[in-house]
Motif scaffolding. Structure first.
Motif, short mmCIF file in Angstrom:
data_model
loop_
_atom_site.label_atom_id
_atom_site.label_comp_id
_atom_site.label_asym_id
_atom_site.label_seq_id
_atom_site.Cartn_x
_atom_site.Cartn_y
_atom_site.Cartn_z
N LEU A 147 -31.47 71.80 -85.18
CA LEU A 147 -30.33 71.78 -86.10
C LEU A 147 -30.77 72.05 -87.53
O LEU A 147 -29.96 72.51 -88.35
N ASN A 196 -28.46 77.96 -81.98
CA ASN A 196 -27.00 78.07 -82.02
C ASN A 196 -26.33 77.37 -80.84
O ASN A 196 -25.30 76.72 -80.99
N LYS A 251 -28.81 71.27 -90.93
CA LYS A 251 -27.48 70.82 -90.52
C LYS A 251 -27.53 69.49 -89.77
O LYS A 251 -26.48 68.92 -89.44
N GLU A 309 -26.51 73.61 -81.37
CA GLU A 309 -25.56 73.22 -82.41
C GLU A 309 -24.13 73.15 -81.84
O GLU A 309 -23.40 72.19 -82.10
N LEU A 329 -24.26 66.97 -88.95
CA LEU A 329 -23.69 66.99 -87.61
C LEU A 329 -23.98 65.71 -86.82
O LEU A 329 -23.13 65.27 -86.04
#
Length: 353
Positions: A11, A304, A14, A307, A18
């Protein structure tokens, strides 16, 4: 490295936003969340017959995520939807349908979703070993000039005869053909339930006017949320939707009806809250929301995918349906990506926001 540390590493910057986000929009206590008892808790009092309940339970009870209430599905219908060349040239072994099923089995998925004859060509060997989801309609790209419409490629009865556990379909909400597609799929899903199969709907938006002033609202939370709401209304047991990337489609396009509280109270800018609004439109989670993995982006695919899984799980969703990020790579690497997504749903430290 522990699973949570790997998730945090993938991640990157982020991670805090998150993993630490606390949702102040729709409370998690209002949701029907995934769990080992999900089919009993949510579907038992519905009109679904015992054969449908059995099919749903077999989906939720297969593979590495069995018994968790979460789903990891391999979808490979892109040979029709995006052309076989564009889909399989990066890894030509998947021109052979058996390798599609082998990837799903090797990655310990709950199910494999594909087209009629991809699955029919291997049905006697594998339909009893991993749940089959037959995609009954497609947008084909050989018509010139190109048209964009979902048309049926076969019958629900044929899916049942090959041993399918579920059928899947796509509706292009917002398109000129959406009224016909809604009617067709409502009838198809009714027949699938009569035969004892579960139903999964790809709830996609398709209208060139959904792009305005450089912003693409095909993945707007308010518009995709309404697509989800229509999808569960016509009998979808599980909704597949693209992860919301923005909001305010109704207001920007100045059509339809919405409410200011959608934007002030029920959503925020955080992707988890946008996804939760998508889930709210699936009867507050009475129908599971699985988000799509999206196109392959090369080296960023693993990060991705993880995430997206974190956002879906923390929103209260039911899993990920990931295809191109996995099958457009060598099988070993594809298996690793799918299993890394599964790790998110197995990791107790990734909680509901």
């Amino acid at each position: 490295m522990s699973a949570i540390n790997k998730i945090q590493e993938l991640l990157g910057d982020k991670a805090d936003n998150l993993l630490s986000h606390v949702s102040k929009t729709i409370s998690k206590e209002q949701l029907h969340l995934p769990g080992s008892d999900f089919v009993d808790r949510v579907f038992l009092n519905s009109d679904r017959n015992p054969q449908v309940l059995k099919s749903l339970q077999s989906l939720y009870n297969h593979g590495r995520l069995a018994g968790t209430g979460y789903l990891s599905i391999l979808p490979v219908d892109q040979g029709i939807e995006h052309s076989a060349a564009a889909s399989f040239a990066p890894n030509p072994i998947y021109f052979d349908p058996e390798n599609i099923v082998k990837l799903a089995i090797e990655a310990d998925c709950n199910a494999v979703a594909s087209t009629f004859d991809v699955l029919a060509s291997t049905a006697r060997k594998y339909a009893h070993k991993i749940p089959y989801i037959v995609k009954i309609n497609h947008n084909e790209l050989l018509t010139y000039p190109s048209t964009f419409d979902q048309i049926q490629f076969g019958t629900v009865e044929r899916a049942w005869e090959m041993g399918a556990t579920a059928v899947g379909a796509t509706i292009y909400f917002g398109s000129e053909q959406s009224d016909r597609q809604i009617q067709e799929i409502a009838l198809a899903f009714e027949r699938a339930h009569e035969l004892g199969m579960a139903t999964i709907l790809w709830c996609y938006l398709r209208n060139s006017d959904f792009k305005k002033d450089g912003t693409d609202y095909h993945t707007s939370a308010d518009l995709t949320g309404q697509a989800n709401h229509i999808g569960v209304t016509i009998g979808a047991d599980i909704i597949k939707q693209k992860l919301a990337t923005n909001n305010g489609g109704y207001k920007a396009l100045n059509f339809g009806k919405t409410h200011d509280k959608v934007y002030s109270d029920l959503t925020s800018d955080n992707p988890i809250d946008l996804c939760r609004y998508q889930l709210a439109n699936c009867y507050m989670g009475r129908r599971g929301l699985i988000n799509s993995g999206g196109a392959s982006g090369g080296d960023s695919d693993l990060a991705n995918a993880v995430e997206t899984a974190v956002v879906n799980k923390r929103a209260g969703g039911s899993g990920l349906i990931l295809g191109r990020k996995a099958f457009q790579k060598p099988m070993k690497e594809g298996v690793e990506i799918i299993r890394s997504v599964q790790d998110v749903y197995l990791e107790s430290e990734v909680t509901i926001a």
